[in-house]
Design a protein around this motif. Structure first.
Motif, PDB file in Angstrom:
ATOM      1  N   TYR A  59       0.845  -1.188   0.000  1.00 23.47           N
ATOM      2  CA  TYR A  59       0.000   0.000   0.000  1.00 23.47           C
ATOM      3  C   TYR A  59       0.882   1.241   0.000  1.00 23.47           C
ATOM      4  O   TYR A  59       1.827   1.329   0.784  1.00 23.47           O
ATOM      5  CB  TYR A  59      -0.856   0.076   1.266  1.00 23.47           C
ATOM      6  N   LEU A  60       0.545   2.228  -0.830  1.00 27.41           N
ATOM      7  CA  LEU A  60       1.193   3.533  -0.797  1.00 27.41           C
ATOM      8  C   LEU A  60       0.095   4.576  -0.633  1.00 27.41           C
ATOM      9  O   LEU A  60      -0.776   4.724  -1.499  1.00 27.41           O
ATOM     10  CB  LEU A  60       1.972   3.811  -2.089  1.00 27.41           C
ATOM     11  N   VAL A  61       0.121   5.285   0.497  1.00 26.75           N
ATOM     12  CA  VAL A  61      -0.902   6.289   0.776  1.00 26.75           C
ATOM     13  C   VAL A  61      -0.608   7.551  -0.033  1.00 26.75           C
ATOM     14  O   VAL A  61       0.455   8.149   0.095  1.00 26.75           O
ATOM     15  CB  VAL A  61      -0.984   6.614   2.287  1.00 26.75           C
ATOM     16  N   LEU A  62      -1.562   7.927  -0.875  1.00 25.46           N
ATOM     17  CA  LEU A  62      -1.435   9.126  -1.718  1.00 25.46           C
ATOM     18  C   LEU A  62      -1.972  10.366  -1.030  1.00 25.46           C
ATOM     19  O   LEU A  62      -1.572  11.480  -1.346  1.00 25.46           O
ATOM     20  CB  LEU A  62      -2.171   8.913  -3.043  1.00 25.46           C
ATOM     21  N   GLY A  63      -2.913  10.179  -0.119  1.00 19.62           N
ATOM     22  CA  GLY A  63      -3.492  11.309   0.598  1.00 19.62           C
ATOM     23  C   GLY A  63      -4.410  10.830   1.701  1.00 19.62           C
ATOM     24  O   GLY A  63      -4.889   9.697   1.676  1.00 19.62           O
ATOM     25  N   GLY A  64      -4.622  11.681   2.684  1.00 20.86           N
ATOM     26  CA  GLY A  64      -5.523  11.374   3.783  1.00 20.86           C
ATOM     27  C   GLY A  64      -4.792  10.901   5.020  1.00 20.86           C
ATOM     28  O   GLY A  64      -3.567  10.929   5.102  1.00 20.86           O
ATOM     29  N   ARG A  65      -5.600  10.447   5.987  1.00 17.84           N
ATOM     30  CA  ARG A  65      -5.049  10.024   7.274  1.00 17.84           C
ATOM     31  C   ARG A  65      -5.990   9.016   7.911  1.00 17.84           C
ATOM     32  O   ARG A  65      -7.213   9.183   7.879  1.00 17.84           O
ATOM     33  CB  ARG A  65      -4.873  11.236   8.178  1.00 17.84           C
ATOM     34  N   GLY A  66      -5.403   7.982   8.485  1.00 19.23           N
ATOM     35  CA  GLY A  66      -6.177   6.965   9.184  1.00 19.23           C
ATOM     36  C   GLY A  66      -5.235   6.014   9.889  1.00 19.23           C
ATOM     37  O   GLY A  66      -4.080   6.347  10.165  1.00 19.23           O
ATOM     38  N   ARG A  67      -5.740   4.812  10.162  1.00 19.42           N
ATOM     39  CA  ARG A  67      -4.931   3.794  10.821  1.00 19.42           C
ATOM     40  C   ARG A  67      -5.110   2.475  10.082  1.00 19.42           C
ATOM     41  O   ARG A  67      -6.155   2.235   9.481  1.00 19.42           O
ATOM     42  CB  ARG A  67      -5.317   3.649  12.292  1.00 19.42           C
ATOM     43  N   LEU A  68      -4.084   1.633  10.156  1.00 20.62           N
ATOM     44  CA  LEU A  68      -4.132   0.295   9.576  1.00 20.62           C
ATOM     45  C   LEU A  68      -3.854  -0.704  10.684  1.00 20.62           C
ATOM     46  O   LEU A  68      -2.882  -0.558  11.427  1.00 20.62           O
ATOM     47  CB  LEU A  68      -3.088   0.130   8.461  1.00 20.62           C
ATOM     48  N   ARG A  69      -4.747  -1.690  10.797  1.00 17.22           N
ATOM     49  CA  ARG A  69      -4.559  -2.780  11.745  1.00 17.22           C
ATOM     50  C   ARG A  69      -4.127  -4.008  10.948  1.00 17.22           C
ATOM     51  O   ARG A  69      -4.773  -4.369   9.966  1.00 17.22           O
ATOM     52  CB  ARG A  69      -5.857  -3.079  12.485  1.00 17.22           C
ATOM     53  N   VAL A  70      -3.043  -4.636  11.367  1.00 17.78           N
ATOM     54  CA  VAL A  70      -2.581  -5.896  10.782  1.00 17.78           C
ATOM     55  C   VAL A  70      -2.428  -6.859  11.947  1.00 17.78           C
ATOM     56  O   VAL A  70      -1.556  -6.656  12.807  1.00 17.78           O
ATOM     57  CB  VAL A  70      -1.245  -5.739  10.025  1.00 17.78           C
ATOM     58  N   GLY A  71      -3.290  -7.873  11.991  1.00 24.09           N
ATOM     59  CA  GLY A  71      -3.299  -8.768  13.144  1.00 24.09           C
ATOM     60  C   GLY A  71      -3.618  -7.972  14.388  1.00 24.09           C
ATOM     61  O   GLY A  71      -4.633  -7.288  14.454  1.00 24.09           O
ATOM     62  N   GLU A  72      -2.726  -7.990  15.366  1.00 27.45           N
ATOM     63  CA  GLU A  72      -2.920  -7.245  16.615  1.00 27.45           C
ATOM     64  C   GLU A  72      -2.198  -5.904  16.618  1.00 27.45           C
ATOM     65  O   GLU A  72      -2.299  -5.145  17.573  1.00 27.45           O
ATOM     66  CB  GLU A  72      -2.427  -8.094  17.795  1.00 27.45           C
ATOM     67  N   SER A  73      -1.454  -5.600  15.548  1.00 30.79           N
ATOM     68  CA  SER A  73      -0.684  -4.353  15.485  1.00 30.79           C
ATOM     69  C   SER A  73      -1.468  -3.256  14.772  1.00 30.79           C
ATOM     70  O   SER A  73      -2.255  -3.542  13.879  1.00 30.79           O
ATOM     71  CB  SER A  73       0.631  -4.588  14.732  1.00 30.79           C
ATOM     72  N   GLU A  74      -1.223  -2.014  15.167  1.00 32.11           N
ATOM     73  CA  GLU A  74      -1.860  -0.851  14.548  1.00 32.11           C
ATOM     74  C   GLU A  74      -0.792   0.177  14.200  1.00 32.11           C
ATOM     75  O   GLU A  74       0.211   0.296  14.896  1.00 32.11           O
ATOM     76  CB  GLU A  74      -2.869  -0.220  15.509  1.00 32.11           C
ATOM     77  N   HIS A  75      -1.046   0.902  13.096  1.00 32.41           N
ATOM     78  CA  HIS A  75      -0.100   1.920  12.664  1.00 32.41           C
ATOM     79  C   HIS A  75      -0.859   3.087  12.047  1.00 32.41           C
ATOM     80  O   HIS A  75      -1.787   2.879  11.274  1.00 32.41           O
ATOM     81  CB  HIS A  75       0.872   1.336  11.632  1.00 32.41           C
ATOM     82  N   THR A  76      -0.464   4.310  12.377  1.00 32.01           N
ATOM     83  CA  THR A  76      -1.033   5.496  11.746  1.00 32.01           C
ATOM     84  C   THR A  76      -0.495   5.593  10.324  1.00 32.01           C
ATOM     85  O   THR A  76       0.695   5.373  10.093  1.00 32.01           O
ATOM     86  CB  THR A  76      -0.663   6.761  12.540  1.00 32.01           C
ATOM     87  N   VAL A  77      -1.380   5.898   9.373  1.00 34.40           N
ATOM     88  CA  VAL A  77      -0.978   6.064   7.980  1.00 34.40           C
ATOM     89  C   VAL A  77      -1.379   7.456   7.504  1.00 34.40           C
ATOM     90  O   VAL A  77      -2.388   7.999   7.924  1.00 34.40           O
ATOM     91  CB  VAL A  77      -1.582   4.965   7.068  1.00 34.40           C
ATOM     92  N   ARG A  78      -0.545   8.013   6.628  1.00 39.14           N
ATOM     93  CA  ARG A  78      -0.801   9.337   6.050  1.00 39.14           C
ATOM     94  C   ARG A  78      -0.065   9.397   4.717  1.00 39.14           C
ATOM     95  O   ARG A  78       0.652   8.459   4.355  1.00 39.14           O
ATOM     96  CB  ARG A  78      -0.338  10.437   6.990  1.00 39.14           C
ATOM     97  N   LYS A  79      -0.223  10.483   3.999  1.00 37.11           N
ATOM     98  CA  LYS A  79       0.426  10.633   2.702  1.00 37.11           C
ATOM     99  C   LYS A  79       1.906  10.271   2.803  1.00 37.11           C
ATOM    100  O   LYS A  79       2.609  10.746   3.690  1.00 37.11           O
ATOM    101  CB  LYS A  79       0.280  12.073   2.199  1.00 37.11           C
ATOM    102  N   GLY A  80       2.330   9.392   1.897  1.00 38.05           N
ATOM    103  CA  GLY A  80       3.718   8.967   1.858  1.00 38.05           C
ATOM    104  C   GLY A  80       4.005   7.679   2.599  1.00 38.05           C
ATOM    105  O   GLY A  80       5.086   7.113   2.456  1.00 38.05           O
ATOM    106  N   THR A  81       3.055   7.171   3.390  1.00 35.68           N
ATOM    107  CA  THR A  81       3.272   5.914   4.104  1.00 35.68           C
ATOM    108  C   THR A  81       3.226   4.756   3.113  1.00 35.68           C
ATOM    109  O   THR A  81       2.317   4.661   2.295  1.00 35.68           O
ATOM    110  CB  THR A  81       2.196   5.699   5.193  1.00 35.68           C
ATOM    111  N   LEU A  82       4.221   3.884   3.198  1.00 35.82           N
ATOM    112  CA  LEU A  82       4.311   2.696   2.360  1.00 35.82           C
ATOM    113  C   LEU A  82       4.279   1.489   3.288  1.00 35.82           C
ATOM    114  O   LEU A  82       5.078   1.409   4.226  1.00 35.82           O
ATOM    115  CB  LEU A  82       5.615   2.726   1.558  1.00 35.82           C
ATOM    116  N   MET A  83       3.338   0.567   3.045  1.00 38.79           N
ATOM    117  CA  MET A  83       3.151  -0.571   3.938  1.00 38.79           C
ATOM    118  C   MET A  83       3.082  -1.867   3.151  1.00 38.79           C
ATOM    119  O   MET A  83       2.419  -1.927   2.124  1.00 38.79           O
ATOM    120  CB  MET A  83       1.844  -0.433   4.720  1.00 38.79           C
TER     121      MET A  83
END
Length: 115
Positions: A59-83
């Motif tokens: 995933y490459l975030v092009l715009g916006g803001r939110g969170r991604l949950r993978v299993g039990e882990s969570e991470h804030t995502v925003r423009k430029g985040t690559l997951m």
């Protein structure tokens, strides 16, 4: 495969033009036997359509803001985040604070050779 099928060019501006503001959508723009690519849009406050897949994902975030949950882990995502998310991992975007637009790259499913 002829020369016209050997490569394709996409402009980010054209891909972003496919996004319908306020609409949860996944717009595929490329599919080959080994790769699929889409633009995924989640309006603020929406719920993710994602679930575990047979394919690895990038995933490459092009715009916006939110969170991604993978299993039990969570991470804030925003423009430029690559997951990277491994195949078969439960995952979902949540707490979408600002309309989130993401380029999604799906790898081919892993095929096990069973004797």
């Amino acid at each position: 495969m002829n020369n016209d099928d050997d490569w394709l060019v996409f402009q980010l501006e054209d891909l972003m033009a496919r996004v319908e503001p306020g609409t949860l959508s996944l717009k595929e723009f490329l599919r080959t036997p080994s790769l699929s690519c889409s633009v995924y849009h989640l309006p603020a406050g929406s719920r993710d359509m994602a679930s575990a897949h047979e394919e690895d994902e990038l995933y490459l975030v092009l715009g916006g803001r939110g969170r991604l949950r993978v299993g039990e882990s969570e991470h804030t995502v925003r423009k430029g985040t690559l997951m990277y998310v491994h195949a078969a991992c439960d995952h979902a975007f949540f707490d979408v604070e600002e309309d989130l637009t993401v380029l999604v790259f799906f790898g081919a499913p892993v095929r096990l050779n069973r004797a």
